[in-house]
Write a protein that holds these residues in place. Structure first.
Motif, short mmCIF file in Angstrom:
data_model
loop_
_atom_site.label_atom_id
_atom_site.label_comp_id
_atom_site.label_asym_id
_atom_site.label_seq_id
_atom_site.Cartn_x
_atom_site.Cartn_y
_atom_site.Cartn_z
N MET A 106 0.64 -1.51 0.12
CA MET A 106 -0.17 0.34 0.04
C MET A 106 1.19 1.21 0.12
O MET A 106 1.84 1.37 0.84
CB MET A 106 -0.85 0.15 1.30
CG MET A 106 -2.36 0.94 1.21
SD MET A 106 -2.75 0.33 2.59
CE MET A 106 -4.38 0.92 2.22
N GLY A 107 1.06 1.98 -0.71
CA GLY A 107 1.47 3.06 -1.19
C GLY A 107 1.12 3.88 0.05
O GLY A 107 -0.52 4.48 0.34
N LEU A 108 2.35 4.96 0.39
CA LEU A 108 2.05 5.74 1.18
C LEU A 108 0.86 6.79 1.01
O LEU A 108 -0.03 7.51 1.70
CB LEU A 108 2.91 7.05 2.10
CG LEU A 108 3.15 8.43 3.12
CD1 LEU A 108 2.86 7.34 3.89
CD2 LEU A 108 4.59 8.47 3.16
N ALA A 109 0.84 7.45 -0.33
CA ALA A 109 0.17 8.33 -1.14
C ALA A 109 -1.73 7.95 -0.80
O ALA A 109 -2.49 8.14 -0.44
CB ALA A 109 0.38 9.08 -2.37
N ASP A 110 -1.69 6.66 -1.10
CA ASP A 110 -2.89 5.80 -1.27
C ASP A 110 -3.68 5.78 0.30
O ASP A 110 -4.41 6.18 0.81
CB ASP A 110 -3.31 4.07 -1.65
CG ASP A 110 -3.22 4.87 -2.87
OD1 ASP A 110 -3.09 5.62 -3.79
OD2 ASP A 110 -2.72 3.53 -3.56
N LYS A 111 -2.36 5.80 1.15
CA LYS A 111 -2.47 5.39 2.33
C LYS A 111 -2.88 6.78 3.16
O LYS A 111 -4.01 6.90 4.14
CB LYS A 111 -1.66 5.13 3.48
CG LYS A 111 -2.11 4.31 4.74
CD LYS A 111 -0.62 3.99 4.89
CE LYS A 111 -0.13 2.06 5.42
NZ LYS A 111 1.38 1.65 5.81
N LEU A 112 -2.70 7.84 3.02
CA LEU A 112 -3.31 9.10 3.37
C LEU A 112 -4.05 9.63 3.24
O LEU A 112 -4.88 10.04 3.67
CB LEU A 112 -2.31 10.48 2.71
CG LEU A 112 -0.50 10.45 3.90
CD1 LEU A 112 0.39 10.83 3.59
CD2 LEU A 112 -0.61 10.52 5.51
N ARG A 113 -4.65 9.32 1.62
CA ARG A 113 -5.58 9.83 0.85
C ARG A 113 -7.20 9.06 1.10
O ARG A 113 -8.18 9.69 1.56
CB ARG A 113 -5.41 9.37 -1.02
CG ARG A 113 -7.04 9.94 -1.43
CD ARG A 113 -6.69 9.36 -2.81
NE ARG A 113 -5.81 10.10 -3.10
CZ ARG A 113 -4.55 9.24 -3.81
NH1 ARG A 113 -4.92 7.84 -4.07
NH2 ARG A 113 -3.40 9.52 -4.63
N ASN A 114 -6.86 7.87 1.87
CA ASN A 114 -7.86 6.75 2.52
C ASN A 114 -8.74 7.38 3.63
O ASN A 114 -9.64 7.49 4.70
CB ASN A 114 -7.93 5.65 2.27
CG ASN A 114 -7.50 4.75 0.64
OD1 ASN A 114 -7.96 5.53 0.10
ND2 ASN A 114 -6.64 4.06 0.90
N SER A 115 -7.17 7.37 4.87
CA SER A 115 -7.63 8.30 6.09
C SER A 115 -8.07 9.42 6.26
O SER A 115 -9.00 9.32 6.73
CB SER A 115 -6.32 7.84 6.92
OG SER A 115 -5.29 6.95 6.90
N THR A 116 -7.80 10.20 5.22
CA THR A 116 -8.15 11.59 5.10
C THR A 116 -9.44 11.56 4.64
O THR A 116 -10.64 12.07 5.32
CB THR A 116 -7.25 12.40 3.36
OG1 THR A 116 -5.67 12.64 4.29
CG2 THR A 116 -8.39 13.83 3.86
N GLN A 122 -9.60 1.48 2.73
CA GLN A 122 -8.28 0.90 3.14
C GLN A 122 -8.17 -0.68 3.08
O GLN A 122 -6.63 -0.96 3.24
CB GLN A 122 -8.18 1.40 4.58
CG GLN A 122 -7.26 2.98 4.95
CD GLN A 122 -7.98 3.51 5.93
OE1 GLN A 122 -8.75 3.07 6.89
NE2 GLN A 122 -6.94 4.16 6.57
N ALA A 123 -9.15 -1.08 2.88
CA ALA A 123 -8.99 -2.89 3.44
C ALA A 123 -8.97 -3.57 2.39
O ALA A 123 -8.26 -4.18 2.39
CB ALA A 123 -10.43 -3.20 3.93
N GLY A 124 -9.12 -3.26 1.36
CA GLY A 124 -8.79 -3.61 0.11
C GLY A 124 -7.62 -2.98 -0.18
O GLY A 124 -7.01 -3.94 -1.42
N GLU A 125 -6.77 -2.07 0.23
CA GLU A 125 -5.39 -1.52 -0.15
C GLU A 125 -4.31 -2.90 0.69
O GLU A 125 -3.65 -3.44 0.43
CB GLU A 125 -5.04 -0.68 -0.11
CG GLU A 125 -5.63 0.59 -1.17
CD GLU A 125 -4.87 0.57 -2.35
OE1 GLU A 125 -3.22 -0.02 -2.19
OE2 GLU A 125 -5.52 0.89 -3.51
N LYS A 126 -5.26 -3.06 1.52
CA LYS A 126 -4.30 -3.89 2.39
C LYS A 126 -4.60 -5.18 2.32
O LYS A 126 -3.26 -6.00 2.13
CB LYS A 126 -4.81 -4.21 4.23
CG LYS A 126 -4.78 -2.46 4.83
CD LYS A 126 -4.84 -2.87 6.38
CE LYS A 126 -4.58 -1.47 6.83
NZ LYS A 126 -5.49 -1.62 8.38
#
Length: 57
Positions: free
Chosen positions: A1-11, A46-50
């Motif tokens: 999971m890329g950091l950008a994706d992680k931040l976008r989903n968390s945001t 987030q679950a899909g990326e994990k």
């Protein structure tokens, strides 16, 4: 999971929580529902990326 994706989903999840709380505070059901939808959408992404990451390793 890329950091950008992680931040976008968390945001997206955080924004949804804020909208849901604001809707609850002012008594706006539409804003509450929209916030809940955004929150669930971010959590699902987030679950899909994990899941993708677990298959890669």
């Amino acid at each position: 999971m890329g950091l950008a994706d992680k931040l976008r989903n968390s945001t997206q999840s955080l924004t949804g929580r804020l909208k849901e709380g604001t809707g609850r505070a002012v008594g706006n059901r539409r804003l509450r529902r929209k916030g809940r939808r955004e929150q669930v959408g971010g959590d699902l992404k987030q679950a899909g990326e994990k899941a993708k990451d677990s298959f890669r390793h």
